[in-house]
Design a protein around this motif. Structure first.
Motif, PDB file in Angstrom:
ATOM      1  N   MET A 275       0.839  -1.197   0.000  1.00 38.21           N
ATOM      2  CA  MET A 275       0.000   0.000   0.000  1.00 38.21           C
ATOM      3  C   MET A 275       0.874   1.247   0.000  1.00 38.21           C
ATOM      4  N   ALA A 276       0.646   2.149  -0.928  1.00 39.36           N
ATOM      5  CA  ALA A 276       1.378   3.416  -0.982  1.00 39.36           C
ATOM      6  C   ALA A 276       0.655   4.440  -0.109  1.00 39.36           C
ATOM      7  N   TYR A 277       1.373   5.027   0.843  1.00 34.53           N
ATOM      8  CA  TYR A 277       0.751   6.017   1.712  1.00 34.53           C
ATOM      9  C   TYR A 277       1.791   7.012   2.227  1.00 34.53           C
ATOM     10  N   ASP A 278       1.325   8.171   2.658  1.00 32.09           N
ATOM     11  CA  ASP A 278       2.168   9.212   3.248  1.00 32.09           C
ATOM     12  C   ASP A 278       1.506   9.709   4.524  1.00 32.09           C
ATOM     13  N   VAL A 279       2.343  10.168   5.468  1.00 31.83           N
ATOM     14  CA  VAL A 279       1.868  10.727   6.724  1.00 31.83           C
ATOM     15  C   VAL A 279       2.493  12.105   6.904  1.00 31.83           C
ATOM     16  N   TYR A 280       1.642  13.129   7.119  1.00 31.45           N
ATOM     17  CA  TYR A 280       2.112  14.496   7.283  1.00 31.45           C
ATOM     18  C   TYR A 280       1.680  15.042   8.637  1.00 31.45           C
ATOM     19  N   PRO A 281       2.616  15.531   9.457  1.00 36.43           N
ATOM     20  CA  PRO A 281       2.215  16.184  10.710  1.00 36.43           C
ATOM     21  C   PRO A 281       1.542  17.523  10.402  1.00 36.43           C
ATOM     22  N   LEU A 282       0.525  17.868  11.179  1.00 44.13           N
ATOM     23  CA  LEU A 282      -0.209  19.114  10.978  1.00 44.13           C
ATOM     24  C   LEU A 282       0.082  20.101  12.098  1.00 44.13           C
ATOM     25  N   GLN A 283       0.085  21.383  11.747  1.00 41.45           N
ATOM     26  CA  GLN A 283       0.281  22.430  12.746  1.00 41.45           C
ATOM     27  C   GLN A 283      -0.991  22.648  13.572  1.00 41.45           C
ATOM     28  N   VAL A 284      -2.128  22.320  12.985  1.00 48.38           N
ATOM     29  CA  VAL A 284      -3.397  22.475  13.699  1.00 48.38           C
ATOM     30  C   VAL A 284      -3.448  21.478  14.863  1.00 48.38           C
ATOM     31  N   GLN A 285      -3.808  21.960  16.027  1.00 43.36           N
ATOM     32  CA  GLN A 285      -3.907  21.094  17.200  1.00 43.36           C
ATOM     33  C   GLN A 285      -5.292  20.454  17.277  1.00 43.36           C
ATOM     34  N   GLY A 286      -5.321  19.273  17.822  1.00 43.01           N
ATOM     35  CA  GLY A 286      -6.576  18.550  17.969  1.00 43.01           C
ATOM     36  C   GLY A 286      -7.259  18.857  19.282  1.00 43.01           C
ATOM     37  N   GLU A 287      -8.011  17.913  19.774  1.00 40.53           N
ATOM     38  CA  GLU A 287      -8.806  18.101  20.983  1.00 40.53           C
ATOM     39  C   GLU A 287      -7.922  18.268  22.212  1.00 40.53           C
ATOM     40  N   ALA A 288      -8.365  19.154  23.099  1.00 42.53           N
ATOM     41  CA  ALA A 288      -7.630  19.375  24.343  1.00 42.53           C
ATOM     42  C   ALA A 288      -7.952  18.279  25.355  1.00 42.53           C
ATOM     43  N   TYR A 289      -6.920  17.851  26.086  1.00 41.24           N
ATOM     44  CA  TYR A 289      -7.088  16.896  27.176  1.00 41.24           C
ATOM     45  C   TYR A 289      -6.688  17.586  28.471  1.00 41.24           C
ATOM     46  N   GLY A 290      -7.304  17.167  29.562  1.00 37.24           N
ATOM     47  CA  GLY A 290      -6.914  17.759  30.827  1.00 37.24           C
ATOM     48  C   GLY A 290      -7.711  17.236  31.995  1.00 37.24           C
ATOM     49  N   LEU A 291      -7.417  17.798  33.142  1.00 38.24           N
ATOM     50  CA  LEU A 291      -8.016  17.361  34.400  1.00 38.24           C
ATOM     51  C   LEU A 291      -9.282  18.161  34.679  1.00 38.24           C
ATOM     52  N   GLY A 292     -10.306  17.476  35.141  1.00 37.53           N
ATOM     53  CA  GLY A 292     -11.544  18.148  35.518  1.00 37.53           C
ATOM     54  C   GLY A 292     -12.398  18.518  34.321  1.00 37.53           C
ATOM     55  N   ARG A 293     -13.649  18.852  34.596  1.00 42.62           N
ATOM     56  CA  ARG A 293     -14.584  19.264  33.557  1.00 42.62           C
ATOM     57  C   ARG A 293     -15.396  20.459  34.066  1.00 42.62           C
ATOM     58  N   ILE A 294     -15.895  21.261  33.128  1.00 44.06           N
ATOM     59  CA  ILE A 294     -16.717  22.411  33.479  1.00 44.06           C
ATOM     60  C   ILE A 294     -17.885  22.478  32.502  1.00 44.06           C
ATOM     61  N   ALA A 295     -19.061  22.834  33.009  1.00 46.13           N
ATOM     62  CA  ALA A 295     -20.260  22.868  32.167  1.00 46.13           C
ATOM     63  C   ALA A 295     -21.296  23.771  32.800  1.00 46.13           C
ATOM     64  N   LYS A 296     -22.262  24.188  31.980  1.00 43.41           N
ATOM     65  CA  LYS A 296     -23.354  25.016  32.466  1.00 43.41           C
ATOM     66  C   LYS A 296     -24.585  24.150  32.732  1.00 43.41           C
ATOM     67  N   LEU A 297     -25.275  24.454  33.808  1.00 43.11           N
ATOM     68  CA  LEU A 297     -26.550  23.819  34.090  1.00 43.11           C
ATOM     69  C   LEU A 297     -27.593  24.310  33.091  1.00 43.11           C
ATOM     70  N   SER A 298     -28.557  23.488  32.774  1.00 44.03           N
ATOM     71  CA  SER A 298     -29.612  23.913  31.863  1.00 44.03           C
ATOM     72  C   SER A 298     -30.429  25.046  32.471  1.00 44.03           C
ATOM     73  N   GLU A 299     -30.580  25.012  33.795  1.00 43.66           N
ATOM     74  CA  GLU A 299     -31.254  26.070  34.530  1.00 43.66           C
ATOM     75  C   GLU A 299     -30.474  26.346  35.813  1.00 43.66           C
ATOM     76  N   PRO A 300     -30.286  27.616  36.175  1.00 40.95           N
ATOM     77  CA  PRO A 300     -29.570  27.910  37.428  1.00 40.95           C
ATOM     78  C   PRO A 300     -30.292  27.310  38.628  1.00 40.95           C
ATOM     79  N   MET A 301     -29.546  27.019  39.674  1.00 43.52           N
ATOM     80  CA  MET A 301     -30.136  26.544  40.922  1.00 43.52           C
ATOM     81  C   MET A 301     -29.332  27.083  42.088  1.00 43.52           C
ATOM     82  N   GLN A 302     -29.917  27.024  43.255  1.00 41.65           N
ATOM     83  CA  GLN A 302     -29.218  27.482  44.448  1.00 41.65           C
ATOM     84  C   GLN A 302     -28.191  26.442  44.887  1.00 41.65           C
ATOM     85  N   LEU A 303     -27.174  26.914  45.610  1.00 41.34           N
ATOM     86  CA  LEU A 303     -26.090  26.035  46.048  1.00 41.34           C
ATOM     87  C   LEU A 303     -26.615  24.860  46.869  1.00 41.34           C
ATOM     88  N   GLN A 304     -27.517  25.119  47.796  1.00 40.18           N
ATOM     89  CA  GLN A 304     -28.038  24.029  48.626  1.00 40.18           C
ATOM     90  C   GLN A 304     -28.783  23.003  47.772  1.00 40.18           C
TER      91      GLN A 304
END
Length: 369
Positions: free
Chosen positions: A226-255
């Motif tokens: 099979m003839a093929y080539d592989v080229y590294p790209l300058q564009v970065q892919g998905e970020a990986y990391g610790l923890g997650r952050i998201a918005k609630l569909s509706e705000p709620m009180q802390l309690q």
């Protein structure tokens, strides 16, 4: 017969070692890659009671989240708990594999599972640790096998851009080759120049699945070579990391959110920092001990950080910066047991995967009846 190395390879796809923090004690800690792994048990911690459970159930391999060997042993004393555990594992030929911070960071890992328990799936990474490297894979294929190669890309996980799969770019052209002595060509005959209508197919491949994509393409490709080539790209892919952050569909009180966390994580008790009626819209989660990330959570726009083992002075610092905190304990990471078992079952249906039923929460909560 399934071997430990087979399960290790599956774990590499789920939680690649490259995602782990530097110095983290992950991977195979006791046993051999060539040992049998027909019965596998998933646990949060490796305690003596968990190992006894594994022995009773004739387990071949334990997969744990928290490392059993974190600091090097100075001695293996059979009168100590770690010594007894080591002896039991070796006597009963039970291997031990650990996926720690790599499982925290991985997509679908501990922190994603914790967010899912709260009903939050549209999340961002809280603390970025790395970005996925992307490559352009170019393969030349006869027109007759265009669809097979495109499907091979998709099967490997390549060619995905946003919410779109099977993404390729195709150019028509003429491929030429002359088979030499010893060749067994799919098209053409020995010592005659062949001209074949071909496509040049380009697709995007994340680094972690590059080799797998090439191998699957080779299996689908009709040519001997099979003839093929592989080229590294300058564009970065998905970020990986610790923890997650998201918005609630509706705000709620802390309690109200604290009550939701208590129920979702099935904890008998929890504590929180902040006014009970504080309005919460953006939620950050870090499994385990996330004390040192309060400033990052605030910077990312979180109204509350859900994490375990909150320190007294950290709580004061969070109050000072206007960040609420909810501490349901470190043990909520047990969510990984069922989550990881399900992922492994899909990859290896012939293996018997189970979860440890022994609770490893060290704390007993005194509550009012």
């Amino acid at each position: 017969m399934t071997k430990v190395i087979d399960v290790m390879n599956a774990m590499e796809e789920i939680a690649p070692k490259s995602l782990a923090f530097e110095g983290d004690r992950i991977g195979l800690q006791i046993g051999s890659p060539n040992s049998d792994a027909n019965r596998v048990m998933v646990t949060l911690d490796v305690l003596e009671s968990v190992v006894d459970e594994a022995i009773e159930n004739e387990i071949d391999l334990i997969i744990a989240h928290h490392p059993f060997i974190f600091k090097p042993f100075q001695a293996i004393n059979w009168d100590s708990e770690k010594g007894r555990i080591t002896k039991k594992l070796m006597t009963h030929n039970i291997s031990l594999f650990v996926a720690h911070t790599n499982l925290d960071i991985a997509r679908g890992g501990v922190n994603d599972l914790l967010m899912e328990k709260l009903g939050l799936t549209d999340t961002d990474v809280l603390v970025k640790t790395t970005e996925e490297k992307l490559y352009k894979l170019v393969i030349h294929v006869p027109k007759t096998h265009e669809n097979e190669i495109r499907q091979a890309f998709a099967d490997a996980g390549a060619g995905f851009i946003g919410n779109y799969s099977h993404c390729t770019f195709n150019l028509e052209g003429i491929g030429t080759f002359k088979p030499q002595d010893g060749a067994n060509p799919y098209i053409g005959s020995g010592d005659e120049l062949e001209r074949v209508e071909e496509y040049r197919m380009d697709t995007i491949v994340p680094e972690g699945i590059l080799n797998q994509t090439i191998e699957l393409a080779k299996q689908a490709h009709p040519y001997e070579e099979m003839a093929y080539d592989v080229y590294p790209l300058q564009v970065q892919g998905e970020a990986y990391g610790l923890g997650r952050i998201a918005k609630l569909s509706e705000p709620m009180q802390l309690q109200e959110l604290a009550q939701l966390v208590k129920k979702a994580y099935d904890v008998p008790n929890l504590r929180f920092v902040g006014k009970e009626d504080k309005r919460i819209r953006t939620v950050a989660v870090i499994g385990g001990d996330g004390n040192k990330y309060i400033a990052k959570a605030k910077q990312m726009g979180a109204d509350v950080l859900i994490t375990g083992d909150v320190y007294f002075h950290t709580a004061h610092d969070a109050l000072g910066m206007g960040l609420a905190m909810i501490d349901p304990g470190h043990h909520i990471e047990q969510v990984m047991k069922v989550g990881l078992q399900q992922k492994l079952k899909k990859k290896m249906p012939a293996v018997q995967f189970s979860i440890s039923e022994h609770k490893t929460e060290p704390f007993t909560f005194l509550t009012n009846d």
